[in-house]
Design a protein around this motif. Structure first.
Motif, short mmCIF file in Angstrom:
data_model
loop_
_atom_site.label_atom_id
_atom_site.label_comp_id
_atom_site.label_asym_id
_atom_site.label_seq_id
_atom_site.Cartn_x
_atom_site.Cartn_y
_atom_site.Cartn_z
N UNK A 141 0.82 -1.21 0.00
CA UNK A 141 0.00 0.00 0.00
C UNK A 141 0.85 1.26 0.00
N UNK A 142 1.96 1.24 0.74
CA UNK A 142 2.86 2.40 0.75
C UNK A 142 3.48 2.59 -0.63
N UNK A 143 3.82 1.50 -1.30
CA UNK A 143 4.36 1.60 -2.66
C UNK A 143 3.30 2.15 -3.61
N UNK A 144 2.05 1.74 -3.44
CA UNK A 144 0.97 2.21 -4.31
C UNK A 144 0.80 3.72 -4.20
N UNK A 145 0.82 4.25 -2.98
CA UNK A 145 0.65 5.69 -2.79
C UNK A 145 1.79 6.46 -3.44
N UNK A 146 3.01 5.95 -3.32
CA UNK A 146 4.14 6.62 -3.96
C UNK A 146 4.03 6.54 -5.47
N UNK A 147 3.49 5.44 -5.97
CA UNK A 147 3.39 5.25 -7.42
C UNK A 147 2.47 6.28 -8.06
N UNK A 148 1.50 6.80 -7.31
CA UNK A 148 0.66 7.87 -7.83
C UNK A 148 1.53 9.07 -8.22
N UNK A 149 2.49 9.39 -7.36
CA UNK A 149 3.38 10.53 -7.64
C UNK A 149 4.42 10.18 -8.69
#
Length: 410
Positions: A273-281
């Motif tokens: 989930x933390x990787x997913x949030x960063x992937x937005x940016x």
């Protein structure tokens, strides 16, 4: 992932669009159309606000703009010198552990030239001792800016020295007082509506870095990228993105595109989930500046849900356009990240009908004993004008936002 075609963007003034294209594709061309002095001034003002001015490629700029940038660069070098001195003074005064966030802590990895990065504040992370750190800064002559406690932030009200400085229209003025923000957390789950799982481990992985021969503590490199991305995501969802934050992520992705060791560590340390949030940016950075990505980062960006991918196809340029085309297109991205109707309703209510007035302006740097009647009138007038401008922005953005809401399901 399709990059934004800045030259074809009709929401931006032509000179702004041309400079964005030049920044996204350095070396692609060395000439600009014959813009007027007024168009250049307006465009450079926009890039000042985005903290991107000193990163602009110089090839093809008119002589007047080049002279202006040289002056800005000289002033910024002096600002950085003063910033380093201020940090070393603060570090000597604070007796409890803290981390330096962003800014000079990221110089080596997030910018092509540290002296081209504009920094107005120091962000220090003191998860359990923010009040003690604040007391140490008060003893150095800093004061808490009024009104900051009313806004949802991750830090105490910012601390400033009241030097009497007043805004003169120069974003690079070396005399602009430094602000200090003492963070007690790295993510505001209540306001954003969703957690950033794993961010609580960043403190325990802190590392040592050096500034001017002095050692200080900072985030682990993988966590520095994580926090920079989450910081950008927060501003993206709140509708106040700075282009410099997007460029920093893009620069990191581009320069680390072949660094297998880093990305393996990043994937191991950060959960899905933390990787997913960063992937937005990551996706926003790639859209704006067409940067390369390591395969691990690219997999995360391409794995984002269908609705998030659709948002980027339609609205990737919207944050850059908001000064010229008032919009709240980021609202739909925020709704895509929420998992309940209650949370979506809370975000819609807050974003469509803001209940808070803007914070104080530059007069916070003027000591009370120097506040003459004329300055008090100016303070009230400037604040009223700024508040009216923000209200007008929200009103202009409301109709298209409501229209889109009626046509879109989230």
């Amino acid at each position: 992932m399709r990059p934004v075609r800045w030259q074809e963007n009709r929401a931006l003034p032509p000179c702004v669009a041309a400079l964005m294209a030049a920044l996204a594709e350095p070396g692609a061309g060395s000439g600009f159309p014959p813009f007027s002095d007024a168009e250049w001034d307006r465009a450079l003002h926009y890039f000042d606000r985005q903290q991107l001015t000193l990163l602009l490629p110089r090839a093809g700029l008119p002589a007047k703009a080049l002279q202006r940038l040289e002056r800005n660069a000289s002033d910024n070098r002096e600002r950085i010198r003063r910033l380093e001195q201020a940090f070393l003074e603060i570090q000597g005064a604070i007796r409890t552990p803290f981390l330096a966030l962003k800014g000079f802590a990221n110089w080596e990895r997030f910018t092509p030239d540290p002296y081209a990065r504009v920094q107005y504040d120091l962000d220090l992370f003191c998860p359990e001792t923010a009040e003690q750190a604040r007391d140490a800064l008060l003893a150095l002559g800093y004061e808490s800016a009024p009104g900051g406690e009313k806004f949802p932030t991750d830090h105490l009200p910012r601390l400033v020295r009241k030097t009497g400085w007043q805004w003169r229209g120069d974003f690079f003025d070396p005399e602009i007082p430094l602000s200090v923000e003492l963070h007690f957390r790295l993510w505001d789950e209540e306001t954003e509506g969703f957690p950033a799982p794993g961010i609580e481990n960043f403190w325990s992985r802190r590392v040592e870095q050096k500034l001017g021969g002095a050692t200080y503590q900072a985030l682990h490199p993988a966590d520095a990228l994580g926090y920079s991305a989450l910081h950008l995501l927060r501003h993206l969802l709140r509708g106040d993105v700075r282009g410099a934050n997007v460029h920093e992520i893009a620069w990191f992705l581009e320069t680390q595109a072949s660094n297998d060791a880093f990305w393996t560590t990043w994937r191991d340390l950060h959960g899905a989930e933390l990787r997913r949030l960063q992937a937005v940016c990551f996706r926003l950075a790639a859209a704006w500046f067409d940067c390369r990505m390591h395969p691990i980062a690219r997999v995360e960006a391409e794995a984002l849900g269908r609705r998030i991918r659709q948002w980027f196809e339609q609205f990737a340029a919207s944050p850059a356009e908001s000064l010229f085309r008032p919009n709240k297109d980021e609202l739909w991205l925020h709704l895509c990240l929420l998992d309940s109707f209650r949370k979506k309703a809370a975000v819609l209510r807050r974003r469509l009908l803001p209940a808070r007035l803007p914070g104080p302006l530059d007069v916070i740097f003027i000591p009370e004993k120097q506040m003459t009647p004329a300055l008090r009138i100016r303070k009230q007038w400037e604040y009223a004008r700024y508040a009216a401008g923000r209200a007008w922005f929200h009103l202009r953005a409301l109709a298209p936002t409501l229209s889109r809401m009626l046509r879109t399901r989230f």
